[in-house]
Design an enzyme around this catalytic site. Structure first.
Site, PDB file in Angstrom:
ATOM      1  N   ASP A 104      63.495  56.989  24.033  1.00 39.97           N
ATOM      2  CA  ASP A 104      64.455  58.095  24.129  1.00 39.97           C
ATOM      3  C   ASP A 104      63.727  59.434  24.290  1.00 39.97           C
ATOM      4  OD1 ASP A 104      67.051  59.184  23.951  1.00 39.97           O
ATOM      5  OD2 ASP A 104      66.840  59.531  21.799  1.00 39.97           O
TER       6      ASP A 104
ATOM      7  N   SER B  35      76.346  62.023  16.968  1.00 35.57           N
ATOM      8  CA  SER B  35      76.705  62.301  15.567  1.00 35.57           C
ATOM      9  C   SER B  35      77.647  63.495  15.459  1.00 35.57           C
ATOM     10  CB  SER B  35      75.443  62.603  14.742  1.00 35.57           C
ATOM     11  OG  SER B  35      74.546  61.534  14.806  1.00 35.57           O
TER      12      SER B  35
HETATM   13  P1  13P Z   1      72.459  62.878  17.527  1.00 34.92           P
HETATM   14  O1  13P Z   1      71.207  62.907  16.727  1.00 34.92           O
HETATM   15  O2  13P Z   1      73.129  64.211  17.583  1.00 34.92           O
HETATM   16  O3  13P Z   1      73.391  61.794  17.135  1.00 34.92           O
HETATM   17  O4  13P Z   1      72.013  62.589  19.041  1.00 34.92           O
HETATM   18  C1  13P Z   1      71.218  61.472  19.309  1.00 34.92           C
HETATM   19  C2  13P Z   1      70.757  61.491  20.702  1.00 34.92           C
HETATM   20  O5  13P Z   1      71.363  62.033  21.589  1.00 34.92           O
HETATM   21  C3  13P Z   1      69.482  60.802  20.979  1.00 34.92           C
HETATM   22  O6  13P Z   1      69.100  60.908  22.307  1.00 34.92           O
END
Ligand code: 13P
Length: 285
Positions: free
Chosen positions: A83, A211
């Site tokens: 990611d 989130s």
């Molecule tokens: P959050 O931490 O706001 O849930 O986002 C996660 C995200 O987009 C990881 O790429």
């Protein structure tokens, strides 16, 4: 040419059946395992996402090893994903280590530089049938990609089209107002822009900053063309807050598993909730 990878099949199924595949960020073995247990029990396809900082600090080798073992053992469609890598070399390393999916996030650069970096990763990924995600516009929030004035985070339709046509990237994260970290107030998501982008592209779109987004907004995002939803902050915060609570109650010198098991169970409930919000429960079979 579209790839025939597990993730592309997962995202295509989500698109056809009107749900989203959840991608959960793990930061240790305990939330990693809790995500897997919840997804297996909910019979949901799932993406195990290692943020670039986890990849670097835990080491790519360890992340790849546990991810590969988990994918082999899984009875549901499961994919390990890198990611938000802003480095082409980290993406190449992850691909070499056996990651089936990587994100090259060059969205902070000019469109031309973004395209050049995405193209380099896409070219590298071809032989190994690895799925590549790119980003257009910016995901706001907490200083990580924050600090945007007005609408300067917003993904532009022409840019999205240009990036996809010139790189052949497999999926695209779109900056439409979502933010990493918890939201202060209600998120302002530009669904019109999402639909405009979805109309001109025929690849899966990705929503970051899960989130704290209300369920009705997730549902509208899925209708607008989102096939993958990233959830991170709520996972590590749930784990750490419960560990803190357990330690406060039980005191010093506890055995690790006596503390992490209740924390994992709480993470599992959060993951289950998100799986149902994404409507991916029962879609593994
Ligand atoms: P959050 O931490 O706001 O849930 O986002 C996660 C995200 O987009 C990881 O790429």
């Amino acid at each position: 040419m579209a790839k025939d990878s597990t993730l592309q099949k997962m995202l295509a199924d989500a698109n056809t059946r009107g749900y989203a595949v959840p991608a959960f960020n793990f930061s240790c073995i305990w939330d990693f395992q809790a995500i897997i247990e919840a997804a297996e029990e909910e019979r949901s396809p799932v993406i195990l996402a290692s943020h670039h900082s986890v990849f670097d600090r835990l080491s790519g080798e360890i992340c790849a090893a546990i991810g590969t073992a988990a994918m082999e053992k899984a009875t549901i469609p499961m994919v390990l994903h890198l990611d938000h890598s802003s480095e082409v070399d980290r993406c190449k390393k992850a691909i070499d280590l056996g990651y089936p999916s990587v994100m090259i996030d060059a969205s902070s650069l000019s469109l031309e530089e973004n395209i050049a970096q995405v193209k380099e990763v896409v070219d590298y990924s071809r032989e190994k049938n690895v799925t590549v995600e790119a980003e257009i516009g910016r995901i706001k929030g907490n200083g990580y990609e924050g600090g945007h004035d007005g609408d300067d985070f917003l993904a532009q339709v022409v840019d999205a089209k240009e990036l996809v046509s010139r790189t052949g990237v497999d999926s695209l994260a779109v900056g439409i107002g979502t933010a990493h970290g918890f939201y202060v107030g209600k998120p302002e998501i530009n669904f019109t822009r999402l639909r405009e982008i979805n109309e001109v592209l025929d690849i899966p779109l990705v929503l970051h900053g899960g989130s704290g987004i209300p369920e009705e907004d997730i549902s509208e995002a899925i209708k607008g063309g989102i096939n993958k939803i990233n959830v991170g902050t709520i996972i590590h915060c749930t784990l750490m807050n419960r560990i803190r609570k357990e330690l406060m109650e039980k005191g010093e010198n506890q055995y690790t598993l006596d503390i992490t098991r209740p924390a994992m169970d709480e993470v599992k409930e959060v993951v289950r909730g998100w799986i149902r919000t994404c409507m991916s429960d029962g879609k593994a079979d």
